[in-house]
Design a protein around this motif. Structure first.
Motif, PDB file in Angstrom:
ATOM      1  N   SER A  57     -37.073  22.637  72.901  1.00 42.86           N
ATOM      2  CA  SER A  57     -38.044  23.020  71.901  1.00 42.86           C
ATOM      3  C   SER A  57     -39.013  24.132  72.344  1.00 42.86           C
ATOM      4  CB  SER A  57     -38.848  21.751  71.979  1.00 42.86           C
ATOM      5  OG  SER A  57     -39.428  21.433  73.257  1.00 42.86           O
ATOM      6  N   VAL A  58     -38.797  24.869  73.501  1.00 40.84           N
ATOM      7  CA  VAL A  58     -39.371  25.766  73.651  1.00 40.84           C
ATOM      8  C   VAL A  58     -39.050  26.942  73.088  1.00 40.84           C
ATOM      9  CG1 VAL A  58     -38.123  26.463  75.694  1.00 40.84           C
ATOM     10  CG2 VAL A  58     -40.441  27.348  75.721  1.00 40.84           C
ATOM     11  N   LEU A  59     -37.763  26.931  72.718  1.00 36.80           N
ATOM     12  CA  LEU A  59     -37.062  28.177  71.971  1.00 36.80           C
ATOM     13  C   LEU A  59     -37.303  27.991  70.570  1.00 36.80           C
ATOM     14  CD1 LEU A  59     -33.724  28.564  73.780  1.00 36.80           C
ATOM     15  CD2 LEU A  59     -35.586  29.874  74.120  1.00 36.80           C
ATOM     16  N   THR A  60     -37.222  26.565  69.949  1.00 37.05           N
ATOM     17  CA  THR A  60     -37.295  26.463  68.603  1.00 37.05           C
ATOM     18  C   THR A  60     -38.406  26.148  67.774  1.00 37.05           C
ATOM     19  OG1 THR A  60     -36.304  24.494  68.769  1.00 37.05           O
ATOM     20  CG2 THR A  60     -34.709  26.070  68.434  1.00 37.05           C
ATOM     21  N   SER A  61     -39.046  25.044  68.605  1.00 38.47           N
ATOM     22  CA  SER A  61     -40.287  24.575  68.040  1.00 38.47           C
ATOM     23  C   SER A  61     -41.362  25.380  68.117  1.00 38.47           C
ATOM     24  CB  SER A  61     -40.542  23.227  68.727  1.00 38.47           C
ATOM     25  OG  SER A  61     -42.020  22.785  69.011  1.00 38.47           O
ATOM     26  N   GLY A  62     -42.160  25.712  66.891  1.00 45.96           N
ATOM     27  CA  GLY A  62     -43.232  26.363  67.057  1.00 45.96           C
ATOM     28  C   GLY A  62     -44.152  26.048  67.705  1.00 45.96           C
ATOM     29  N   LEU A  63     -45.008  27.086  68.051  1.00 44.74           N
ATOM     30  CA  LEU A  63     -46.078  26.978  69.109  1.00 44.74           C
ATOM     31  C   LEU A  63     -45.889  25.994  70.352  1.00 44.74           C
ATOM     32  CD1 LEU A  63     -49.253  27.747  67.507  1.00 44.74           C
ATOM     33  CD2 LEU A  63     -47.560  29.118  68.128  1.00 44.74           C
ATOM     34  N   TYR A  64     -44.791  26.132  71.148  1.00 43.17           N
ATOM     35  CA  TYR A  64     -44.612  25.307  72.315  1.00 43.17           C
ATOM     36  C   TYR A  64     -45.160  26.149  73.768  1.00 43.17           C
ATOM     37  CZ  TYR A  64     -43.528  21.484  75.206  1.00 43.17           C
ATOM     38  OH  TYR A  64     -43.291  20.466  76.059  1.00 43.17           O
ATOM     39  N   ALA A  65     -44.442  27.340  73.600  1.00 49.62           N
ATOM     40  CA  ALA A  65     -44.502  28.108  74.952  1.00 49.62           C
ATOM     41  C   ALA A  65     -45.998  28.772  74.736  1.00 49.62           C
ATOM     42  CB  ALA A  65     -43.553  29.212  75.102  1.00 49.62           C
ATOM     43  N   VAL A  66     -46.367  29.146  73.484  1.00 48.52           N
ATOM     44  CA  VAL A  66     -47.615  30.066  73.294  1.00 48.52           C
ATOM     45  C   VAL A  66     -48.825  29.297  73.872  1.00 48.52           C
ATOM     46  CG1 VAL A  66     -48.996  30.986  71.594  1.00 48.52           C
ATOM     47  CG2 VAL A  66     -46.533  31.411  71.430  1.00 48.52           C
ATOM     48  N   PRO A  67     -49.037  28.069  73.670  1.00 44.17           N
ATOM     49  CA  PRO A  67     -50.209  27.269  74.256  1.00 44.17           C
ATOM     50  C   PRO A  67     -50.361  27.505  75.796  1.00 44.17           C
ATOM     51  CG  PRO A  67     -48.991  25.833  72.789  1.00 44.17           C
ATOM     52  CD  PRO A  67     -48.541  27.224  72.451  1.00 44.17           C
ATOM     53  N   ALA A  68     -49.091  27.155  76.342  1.00 43.64           N
ATOM     54  CA  ALA A  68     -48.881  27.099  77.577  1.00 43.64           C
ATOM     55  C   ALA A  68     -49.352  28.663  78.280  1.00 43.64           C
ATOM     56  CB  ALA A  68     -47.662  26.767  78.086  1.00 43.64           C
ATOM     57  N   LEU A  69     -48.778  29.691  77.337  1.00 38.55           N
ATOM     58  CA  LEU A  69     -49.132  30.949  77.799  1.00 38.55           C
ATOM     59  C   LEU A  69     -50.837  31.057  77.887  1.00 38.55           C
ATOM     60  CD1 LEU A  69     -46.941  33.288  78.641  1.00 38.55           C
ATOM     61  CD2 LEU A  69     -47.228  33.941  76.420  1.00 38.55           C
ATOM     62  N   VAL A  70     -51.312  30.718  76.685  1.00 40.69           N
ATOM     63  CA  VAL A  70     -52.598  31.044  76.625  1.00 40.69           C
ATOM     64  C   VAL A  70     -53.481  30.344  77.672  1.00 40.69           C
ATOM     65  CG1 VAL A  70     -54.558  30.443  75.033  1.00 40.69           C
ATOM     66  CG2 VAL A  70     -52.400  31.354  74.206  1.00 40.69           C
ATOM     67  N   GLY A  71     -53.049  28.996  77.919  1.00 39.51           N
ATOM     68  CA  GLY A  71     -53.755  28.119  79.049  1.00 39.51           C
ATOM     69  C   GLY A  71     -53.830  28.806  80.296  1.00 39.51           C
ATOM     70  N   ALA A  72     -52.386  29.381  80.663  1.00 43.27           N
ATOM     71  CA  ALA A  72     -52.276  29.869  82.145  1.00 43.27           C
ATOM     72  C   ALA A  72     -53.070  31.038  82.108  1.00 43.27           C
ATOM     73  CB  ALA A  72     -50.909  30.138  82.173  1.00 43.27           C
ATOM     74  N   THR A  73     -53.080  31.872  80.774  1.00 42.09           N
ATOM     75  CA  THR A  73     -54.050  33.306  81.041  1.00 42.09           C
ATOM     76  C   THR A  73     -55.404  32.794  81.022  1.00 42.09           C
ATOM     77  OG1 THR A  73     -52.227  34.043  79.608  1.00 42.09           O
ATOM     78  CG2 THR A  73     -54.282  35.393  79.781  1.00 42.09           C
TER      79      THR A  73
END
Lengths: 211, 211, 211
Positions: free
Chosen positions: B146-162
């Motif tokens: 799902s990290v590759l296909t599902s809308g906004l899955y990696a992006v929130p993790a990236l924002v939270g870590a940043t």
């Protein structure tokens, strides 16, 4: 347990898994010699590699020691050349696979204990060592790993690893305990294969499917 | 941030992911109890294991510390037993998954900073910690992760870590910053789920598909 | 071999693989920008990460050094934006992939030798470095990895890594030997692509399929 005995058991398991992995590959996908030998080696060496990552025992013993590499490559090559004849010996293959599973579960758990890990960790790492290589193989040839679906595959590994850890806690560790634990694991696996035994399925889902 | 608070957050994330991973497994493939609990544990502990490989912090904390193992196994067992009832609570499951993602992204990034890695590395490792377990689960049950296909899955993790890394650079690191970063990640994820938001698709390909 | 030259070769290989990985992703599955860049980065950095696990050289160089991260992310982004134009240049893509394979096989084997591993280990790790990233990519997008099925993919990497190890054993290690080994690997790969050469298939199976 004498280190030599442990090494011999480990190499027998490696050979059994290389043969089994390459034969499984031949059955499911059309692969050339590189693909068959590669899958045999991954099946044979994958479990030990994952074990050594978990135990922080890098570089992996299966990679540094040429004997593992040679035995794994040899098993893959034999399966490539003699595949069609070996496939008729389906029973033999299943026994070899059960032997690999048992030996790796026991030697994996013993390695964890030797490195000072706790009993729970030793049981888990023994199980992972037993099922890891076959899981990598199944992912690469796009099968749902047999550890997840096939009746009694992880369970015997768990039992074998637990038996050897309990023997260690009771102070009766040694060749006899190790061989007994491996035989126990192997027996459960073969009984599972023969009678098609499965671990319990989820409660309601099964009912729905019967309707 | 107090170590205890960090541990509690990490264990809550572990439980949420174990529950979610086992339920996802129940939905897509017919698995027995071993398969369901195994997938729950892999989902819950996989991200932290990959994190510790990248941070050279082996053996993995998720493997050495029995609390992670127990919480992950417990979550998987609960999902196995109560699966059919929990599936009706689809919203709850999504919230749990978003919680796991957020907590792991934040604790993963903090662990990287604690071990002396740079900000870029901390952001990457936080993101990998958040999405890693679910990716392993999807590979094993033969789904495109799902990290590759599902809308906004990696992006929130990236924002939270940043967010947590920026807070650290500004010298305002602490429980408040960590909880805020996790809440930010969780909110973005839930907004994404609710409104079915996606990251941009490749330019021309989309046009072709519309024709 | 000068460290700078080795680094430049490694970064060129990283860029080629990021571009190629992202383009392969675009062709086979519908992915958004996060998916495309992620797959480009995994293809570019995966082989080096697996290499560093085997060589016990963690944390992975590809993760610690921002230049690898930047080059890999850049390649993925370029593929995302310019994908439809680049796909017409199919020949260029194949050459880039062969270049990445060759450079990684050579630099991977050299890193193993530098760290004191034996010749067999250096050859194996060079090959894994070359094919590892693409294999991870294929597993994630649910393809049977090209290393298993596609004619001559692992073989040229094996030849390139062997050539550079033999040169080292003969005491003629240096930029000339490295570039020659990479060129040899690249040539074999391109000849394989052009004439559709395959490694031998299993004996009887092929006969059956012809009937």
């Amino acid at each position: 347990m004498a280190t030599t005995a442990l090494l011999v058991l480990d190499l027998v398991g490696t050979f059994a898994f290389a043969l089994n992995g390459a034969l499984t590959a031949l059955r499911t996908t059309r692969l050339d010699i590189v693909g068959v030998v590669t899958l045999g080696m991954i099946t044979a060496l994958g479990g030990g590699t994952i074990r050594d990552v978990f135990l922080d025992s890098l570089p992996p013993a299966t990679f540094v020691d040429w004997r593992y590499l040679a035995v794994a490559a040899g098993g893959g090559l034999i399966a490539f050349v003699a595949g069609p004849y070996l496939e008729r010996l389906n029973g033999t293959i299943n026994v070899l696979d059960a032997a690999g599973l048992s030996l790796f579960a026991v030697t994996g758990a013993l390695k964890a204990l030797d490195l000072g890990f706790g009993p729970a960790q030793a049981v888990i790492v023994g199980t992972i060592t037993g099922v890891g290589g076959g899981t990598l193989r199944d992912v690469l040839i796009r099968q749902v790993p047999s550890v997840l679906t096939s009746g009694l595959y992880a369970v015997p590994a768990l039992v074998g690893a637990t038996a050897v850890v309990v023997a260690d806690l009771l102070g009766t560790r040694g060749p006899v305990a190790s061989i007994s634990a491996a035989a126990l694991c192997c027996t459960i696996r073969m009984v599972g294969v023969h009678f098609d035994v499965h671990a319990p399925f989820p409660p309601v889902r099964t009912r729905r499917e019967r309707e």
